[in-house]
Design an enzyme around this catalytic site. Structure first.
Site, PDB file in Angstrom:
ATOM      1  CD1 TRP A 100      59.236 -41.068 -29.444  1.00 60.46           C
ATOM      2  CD2 TRP A 100      59.135 -41.526 -27.272  1.00 60.46           C
ATOM      3  NE1 TRP A 100      60.488 -40.874 -28.909  1.00 60.46           N
ATOM      4  CE2 TRP A 100      60.450 -41.147 -27.592  1.00 60.46           C
ATOM      5  CE3 TRP A 100      58.831 -41.869 -25.944  1.00 60.46           C
ATOM      6  CZ2 TRP A 100      61.473 -41.105 -26.637  1.00 60.46           C
ATOM      7  CZ3 TRP A 100      59.846 -41.826 -25.001  1.00 60.46           C
ATOM      8  CH2 TRP A 100      61.151 -41.451 -25.338  1.00 60.46           C
ATOM      9  CG  ASP A 167      54.136 -37.194 -28.581  1.00 59.45           C
ATOM     10  OD1 ASP A 167      54.716 -36.083 -28.545  1.00 59.45           O
ATOM     11  OD2 ASP A 167      54.678 -38.249 -28.181  1.00 59.45           O
ATOM     12  CE  LYS A 191      63.144 -35.744 -27.622  1.00 60.63           C
ATOM     13  NZ  LYS A 191      61.910 -36.440 -27.321  1.00 60.63           N
TER      14      LYS A 191
HETATM   15  C1  LIG Z   1      61.218 -37.569 -26.546  1.00 66.33           C
HETATM   16  C2  LIG Z   1      59.826 -37.879 -26.898  1.00 66.33           C
HETATM   17  C3  LIG Z   1      58.893 -38.255 -25.917  1.00 66.33           C
HETATM   18  C4  LIG Z   1      59.253 -38.421 -24.454  1.00 66.33           C
HETATM   19  O1  LIG Z   1      59.474 -37.191 -23.887  1.00 66.33           O
HETATM   20  P1  LIG Z   1      59.825 -37.033 -22.315  1.00 66.33           P
HETATM   21  O2  LIG Z   1      59.685 -35.550 -22.143  1.00 66.33           O
HETATM   22  O3  LIG Z   1      61.206 -37.535 -22.130  1.00 66.33           O
HETATM   23  O4  LIG Z   1      58.830 -37.795 -21.542  1.00 66.33           O
HETATM   24  C5  LIG Z   1      57.603 -38.504 -26.317  1.00 66.33           C
HETATM   25  N1  LIG Z   1      57.227 -38.396 -27.606  1.00 66.33           N
HETATM   26  C6  LIG Z   1      58.097 -38.034 -28.576  1.00 66.33           C
HETATM   27  C7  LIG Z   1      57.623 -37.939 -29.984  1.00 66.33           C
HETATM   28  C8  LIG Z   1      59.420 -37.764 -28.254  1.00 66.33           C
HETATM   29  O5  LIG Z   1      60.287 -37.409 -29.206  1.00 66.33           O
END
Ligand SMILES: *Cc1c(COP(=O)(O)O)cnc(C)c1O
Length: 355
Positions: A100, A167, A191
């Protein structure tokens, strides 16, 4: 009976949230209309999104501290480019801790110079780099708090004068941090908060307005701040279910309560991974994630037998990410402790049968 759901994302949600959400799809607020067929500008929905935004700030301890909470679309992946579009003038600093982070870096390179302050790619991203320098002339520093795929988690964040962007997709609302240290936080809902379709973005006042380029309306944070996340039709169902989950968390006792449960779940599983000779952990112990625990069989030939056993025990979503293999138990907020116990029981039974 509900399966033990260790899915990495979309994630397990609380039963009572799913129940309320399903009712709202048929008859929302006893108004004989569905949540997903009413105007997003009607009072019942405006109340929902306002409640979701205020719950998010309240749970993070950011209420009244000069932060905006936005519910946007395009996933966390869209934030990889929005952060850079809105904040990168000349140079930005990134910590590379996995897939990511790498994707965020790739997008940011389209907007300016990029300094990768450190990377754990040399060891398959199985640890969190420490003791790196962040250039003081960077427009911001970006990191990923929890690496969903590898199962590593930042336990502390660097002290830096430049804005801190994070993030937090896979560990937001799971542990206590001083969130006032961050200038921008983003997290895809699916998540640890709700269904896919919306992304929570927390923006500190005063952060924006410093880049020279023109920013298209939809990609401009200021647009969404000015319009209270209603510039265009918001994903009403995803926002509603996120709101219910945040309310569920608040009613339980908020982050301080769930953090204790999360630590208990993680301790239980990691203890078994370390004790059981048929399994091994794959990441540096001090960087282990309390959300996503990755592990492998010491003898890969056992995979078919082990897979059959956990599937038989009503466990779902235990396979590792396709890029790393092995196993990954995602223990998000809504996963009960007894599900982790069920997995540990299977691991112990597997050990007994192997003898
Ligand atoms: C799943 C995830 C993403 C991507 O998320 P999307 O909503 O599918 O774009 C980005 N960063 C982390 C840490 C993730 O676990």
């Amino acid at each position: 009976m509900k399966k033990h759901n260790f899915s990495a994302g979309p994630c397990i949600l609380p039963e009572e949230v799913l129940q309320k959400a399903s009712e709202a799809v048929v008859n929302f607020n006893n108004d004989n209309l569905s949540l997903i067929e009413i105007s997003h500008r009607s009072k019942p929905f405006v109340d929902v999104i306002e409640r979701a935004r205020s719950l998010a700030l309240e749970l993070l301890g950011l209420e009244g501290k000069g932060y905006h909470a936005l519910f946007l679309q395009g996933g966390a992946s869209n934030q990889f480019l929005m952060t850079a579009y809105n904040l990168l003038n000349k140079k930005a600093a990134y910590l590379n801790t996995g897939t990511w982070s790498s994707k965020a870096i790739k997008e940011a390179k389209l907007f300016g110079d990029l300094v990768e302050v450190a990377s754990s790619e040399d060891k398959g991203f199985n640890y969190i780099p420490k003791n790196y320098d962040i250039p003081t002339d960077a427009d911001y520093f970006h990191c990923t708090s929890n690496n969903t795929i590898y199962g590593t988690q930042m336990k502390s964040f660097p002290k830096t004068e430049v804005p801190l962007i994070c993030d937090m997709s896979s560990d937001i609302f799971s542990r206590s941090l001083d969130f006032t240290n961050f200038d921008l936080i983003y997290a895809g809902a699916q998540k640890n908060m709700g269904p896919a379709g919306t992304t929570l973005v927390i923006v500190k006042e005063g952060l924006l307005g410093k880049v020279e380029r023109a920013i298209p309306s939809m990609l401009n944070y200021q647009t969404h701040i000015d319009k209270d996340s209603m510039f265009n039709t918001p994903p009403v169902f995803a926002v509603y279910v996120s709101m219910l989950t945040l309310q569920w968390l608040k009613d339980l006792g908020g982050i301080p309560f769930i953090e204790k449960v999360n630590e208990k779940k993680a301790a239980l599983l990691y203890a078994e991974i370390d004790r059981n000779p048929l399994f091994k952990g794959v990441v540096a112990p001090e960087d282990r994630s309390i959300m996503n625990a990755t592990f492998q069989l010491t003898n890969p030939d056992h995979a078919t037998a082990f897979d059959a056993m956990w599937q038989e025990a009503d466990i779902n979503g235990l396979h590792g990410h396709r890029s790393v293999g092995g196993y990954r138990a995602s223990m998000y907020n809504a996963l009960p402790l007894h599900s982790v116990q069920a997995l540990v029981d299977v691991m112990q039974e597997f050990e007994r049968k192997a003898q």
